[in-house]
Design a protein around this motif. Structure first.
Motif, PDB file in Angstrom:
ATOM      1  N   ARG A  77      70.834 -46.428  61.381  1.00  0.00           N
ATOM      2  CA  ARG A  77      71.044 -45.467  62.469  1.00  0.00           C
ATOM      3  C   ARG A  77      71.330 -44.059  61.934  1.00  0.00           C
ATOM      4  N   SER A  78      72.192 -43.993  60.934  1.00  0.00           N
ATOM      5  CA  SER A  78      72.531 -42.678  60.371  1.00  0.00           C
ATOM      6  C   SER A  78      71.314 -42.038  59.715  1.00  0.00           C
ATOM      7  N   ALA A  79      70.567 -42.836  58.935  1.00  0.00           N
ATOM      8  CA  ALA A  79      69.378 -42.308  58.262  1.00  0.00           C
ATOM      9  C   ALA A  79      68.295 -41.931  59.266  1.00  0.00           C
ATOM     10  N   GLN A  80      68.157 -42.724  60.328  1.00  0.00           N
ATOM     11  CA  GLN A  80      67.140 -42.425  61.335  1.00  0.00           C
ATOM     12  C   GLN A  80      67.442 -41.102  62.034  1.00  0.00           C
ATOM     13  N   MET A  81      68.723 -40.850  62.303  1.00  0.00           N
ATOM     14  CA  MET A  81      69.098 -39.576  62.923  1.00  0.00           C
ATOM     15  C   MET A  81      68.721 -38.402  62.030  1.00  0.00           C
ATOM     16  N   LEU A  86      64.520 -34.040  60.789  1.00  0.00           N
ATOM     17  CA  LEU A  86      63.432 -33.411  60.034  1.00  0.00           C
ATOM     18  C   LEU A  86      62.183 -33.264  60.905  1.00  0.00           C
ATOM     19  N   ILE A  87      61.904 -34.303  61.696  1.00  0.00           N
ATOM     20  CA  ILE A  87      60.739 -34.244  62.576  1.00  0.00           C
ATOM     21  C   ILE A  87      60.919 -33.147  63.631  1.00  0.00           C
ATOM     22  N   ALA A  88      62.140 -33.055  64.188  1.00  0.00           N
ATOM     23  CA  ALA A  88      62.411 -32.038  65.203  1.00  0.00           C
ATOM     24  C   ALA A  88      62.213 -30.628  64.639  1.00  0.00           C
ATOM     25  N   LEU A  89      62.653 -30.415  63.409  1.00  0.00           N
ATOM     26  CA  LEU A  89      62.456 -29.107  62.781  1.00  0.00           C
ATOM     27  C   LEU A  89      60.974 -28.816  62.569  1.00  0.00           C
ATOM     28  N   GLU A  90      60.227 -29.859  62.207  1.00  0.00           N
ATOM     29  CA  GLU A  90      58.792 -29.668  61.999  1.00  0.00           C
ATOM     30  C   GLU A  90      58.081 -29.387  63.322  1.00  0.00           C
ATOM     31  N   ILE A  91      58.502 -30.054  64.384  1.00  0.00           N
ATOM     32  CA  ILE A  91      57.942 -29.769  65.710  1.00  0.00           C
ATOM     33  C   ILE A  91      58.176 -28.300  66.067  1.00  0.00           C
ATOM     34  N   GLN A  92      59.388 -27.841  65.787  1.00  0.00           N
ATOM     35  CA  GLN A  92      59.709 -26.438  66.070  1.00  0.00           C
ATOM     36  C   GLN A  92      58.844 -25.501  65.233  1.00  0.00           C
ATOM     37  N   ARG A 123      52.425 -34.557  72.671  1.00  0.00           N
ATOM     38  CA  ARG A 123      52.247 -35.768  71.855  1.00  0.00           C
ATOM     39  C   ARG A 123      51.457 -35.449  70.596  1.00  0.00           C
ATOM     40  N   ASP A 124      50.434 -34.607  70.722  1.00  0.00           N
ATOM     41  CA  ASP A 124      49.677 -34.187  69.533  1.00  0.00           C
ATOM     42  C   ASP A 124      50.583 -33.436  68.555  1.00  0.00           C
ATOM     43  N   GLN A 125      51.426 -32.595  69.091  1.00  0.00           N
ATOM     44  CA  GLN A 125      52.361 -31.822  68.260  1.00  0.00           C
ATOM     45  C   GLN A 125      53.319 -32.751  67.519  1.00  0.00           C
ATOM     46  N   GLN A 126      53.842 -33.744  68.215  1.00  0.00           N
ATOM     47  CA  GLN A 126      54.747 -34.704  67.593  1.00  0.00           C
ATOM     48  C   GLN A 126      54.044 -35.518  66.519  1.00  0.00           C
ATOM     49  N   ARG A 127      52.804 -35.920  66.801  1.00  0.00           N
ATOM     50  CA  ARG A 127      52.046 -36.686  65.804  1.00  0.00           C
ATOM     51  C   ARG A 127      51.784 -35.859  64.548  1.00  0.00           C
ATOM     52  N   GLU A 128      51.443 -34.584  64.745  1.00  0.00           N
ATOM     53  CA  GLU A 128      51.217 -33.737  63.571  1.00  0.00           C
ATOM     54  C   GLU A 128      52.501 -33.519  62.787  1.00  0.00           C
ATOM     55  N   ALA A 129      53.622 -33.360  63.493  1.00  0.00           N
ATOM     56  CA  ALA A 129      54.902 -33.187  62.814  1.00  0.00           C
ATOM     57  C   ALA A 129      55.233 -34.413  61.969  1.00  0.00           C
ATOM     58  N   LEU A 130      55.050 -35.600  62.534  1.00  0.00           N
ATOM     59  CA  LEU A 130      55.321 -36.835  61.791  1.00  0.00           C
ATOM     60  C   LEU A 130      54.375 -36.969  60.597  1.00  0.00           C
ATOM     61  N   LYS A 131      53.109 -36.616  60.805  1.00  0.00           N
ATOM     62  CA  LYS A 131      52.137 -36.677  59.710  1.00  0.00           C
ATOM     63  C   LYS A 131      52.538 -35.737  58.573  1.00  0.00           C
ATOM     64  N   ALA A 157      64.906 -47.010  51.862  1.00  0.00           N
ATOM     65  CA  ALA A 157      64.279 -47.323  53.143  1.00  0.00           C
ATOM     66  C   ALA A 157      62.777 -47.121  53.037  1.00  0.00           C
ATOM     67  N   SER A 158      62.048 -47.890  53.832  1.00  0.00           N
ATOM     68  CA  SER A 158      60.617 -47.659  53.999  1.00  0.00           C
ATOM     69  C   SER A 158      60.402 -47.012  55.361  1.00  0.00           C
ATOM     70  N   VAL A 159      59.295 -46.295  55.507  1.00  0.00           N
ATOM     71  CA  VAL A 159      58.991 -45.600  56.750  1.00  0.00           C
ATOM     72  C   VAL A 159      57.691 -46.141  57.318  1.00  0.00           C
ATOM     73  N   ASP A 160      57.733 -46.512  58.588  1.00  0.00           N
ATOM     74  CA  ASP A 160      56.532 -46.993  59.273  1.00  0.00           C
ATOM     75  C   ASP A 160      56.467 -46.319  60.636  1.00  0.00           C
ATOM     76  N   GLU A 161      55.490 -45.416  60.804  1.00  0.00           N
ATOM     77  CA  GLU A 161      55.310 -44.694  62.070  1.00  0.00           C
ATOM     78  C   GLU A 161      56.595 -44.006  62.532  1.00  0.00           C
ATOM     79  N   GLY A 162      57.320 -43.436  61.585  1.00  0.00           N
ATOM     80  CA  GLY A 162      58.512 -42.685  61.920  1.00  0.00           C
ATOM     81  C   GLY A 162      59.782 -43.503  62.020  1.00  0.00           C
ATOM     82  N   ARG A 163      59.704 -44.816  61.900  1.00  0.00           N
ATOM     83  CA  ARG A 163      60.886 -45.676  61.959  1.00  0.00           C
ATOM     84  C   ARG A 163      61.291 -46.092  60.548  1.00  0.00           C
TER      85      ARG A 163
END
Length: 211
Positions: A77-81, A86-92, A123-131, A157-163
Motif C-alpha cells: 500500500r505504501s509503495a503503491q501510493m 509518480l504517475i500523477a506527476l507524469e500526467i501533470q 484515459r489516453d493521457q493516463q496510459r501514456e503517463a504509465l508507459k 516489487a514487480s510492476v504489472d499495468e501500474g500495480r
C-alpha cells in the motif's frame, strides 16, 4: 573551450571504467558495494533519465527475513501510493499536450459527447503517463525499508499495468537506505537491476520475532 573538452574526456573515461571495491559485510564501506565490478553509465545528452543510464549504487548482500502477509500488504500500500504519485506527476507533465485536445472537444461537441470524448482523452493521457514511468523505471522496483535498528533493508516489487506486487522477503543491502540518492538502481537478489522507487523510506514496525 579546452577546459570543456577535458571535462568531456574525463566523463567518457568514467563512463567506461569498472572497479572491484570493498568488503561485502562492511555496511559502512564504499557506496558501490564489494568485490564485484560496478558499471558506470553516462547521463543522456537530452531527454529523460532512464534506468539504463543509472549506475548501480547498492546491491543485496543477504536475505534478512521472510515478510508476513500483513507486512507485505503494508509495504504494498505504501509503495503503491508512492508509485501512483509518480504517475500523477507524469500526467501533470503531459497536460500541455492533452489539454488542447480536451478544450477542442468541449468547444466542438455537444455536452454529452464532449464529456465522453474528454474522458477518452484523459484515459489516453493516463496510459501514456504509465508507459513513460514504466520506460524510465522498468519492471523491477526497489522499495527502501527501515525496521528497528536495521537501516539497510530493501523490499522488491514487480510492476504489472501500474500495480505493484511485493516479493516475499526483505533483504539487506550494502548501503544504508537513507543515504541512497534518488534515481538509484539497485542490484537485486537475483542480480536483476531494480529502480529505487523513491528516497522516502517506509518504516516497518518491528516485533519481538521480527527484528
Amino acid at each position: 573551450m579546452r577546459r570543456s573538452l577535458s571535462l568531456l574526456v574525463l566523463l567518457a573515461l568514467a563512463g567506461c571504467q569498472t572497479a572491484p571495491v570493498g568488503d561485502p559485510t562492511e555496511l559502512d564501506g564504499p557506496m558501490f558495494g564489494a568485490k564485484k565490478e560496478t558499471s558506470f553509465y553516462m547521463m543522456p545528452e537530452k531527454g529523460d533519465l532512464r534506468l539504463r543510464d543509472i549506475a548501480t549504487v547498492a546491491r543485496v548482500i543477504r536475505k534478512h527475513r521472510t515478510l508476513a502477509a500483513a507486512e507485505k500488504e503494508l509495504l504494498r500500500r505504501s509503495a503503491q501510493m508512492q508509485f501512483n504519485g509518480l504517475i500523477a506527476l507524469e500526467i501533470q507533465r503531459l497536460e500541455p499536450k492533452y489539454e488542447p485536445l480536451k478544450a477542442a472537444a468541449r468547444r466542438s461537441l455537444p455536452p454529452e459527447q464532449a464529456r465522453k470524448k474528454v474522458a477518452e482523452i484523459e484515459r489516453d493521457q493516463q496510459r501514456e503517463a504509465l508507459k513513460n514511468i514504466a520506460a524510465r523505471m522498468g519492471e523491477n522496483i526497489a522499495v527502501p525499508v527501515s525496521s528497528g535498528a536495521n537501516k539497510s533493508l530493501m523490499a522488491f516489487a514487480s510492476v504489472d499495468e501500474g500495480r505493484l506486487e511485493i516479493a516475499d522477503a526483505l533483504y539487506e543491502v550494502d548501503v544504508p537506505v537513507a543515504k541512497l540518492p534518488a534515481k538509484s538502481a539497485i542490484s537485486g537478489p537475483k542480480g536483476e537491476v531494480a529502480a529505487l522507487l523513491s528516497d522516502d523510506v517506509i518504516d516497518l514496525p518491528s516485533s519481538p520475532g521480527n527484528p
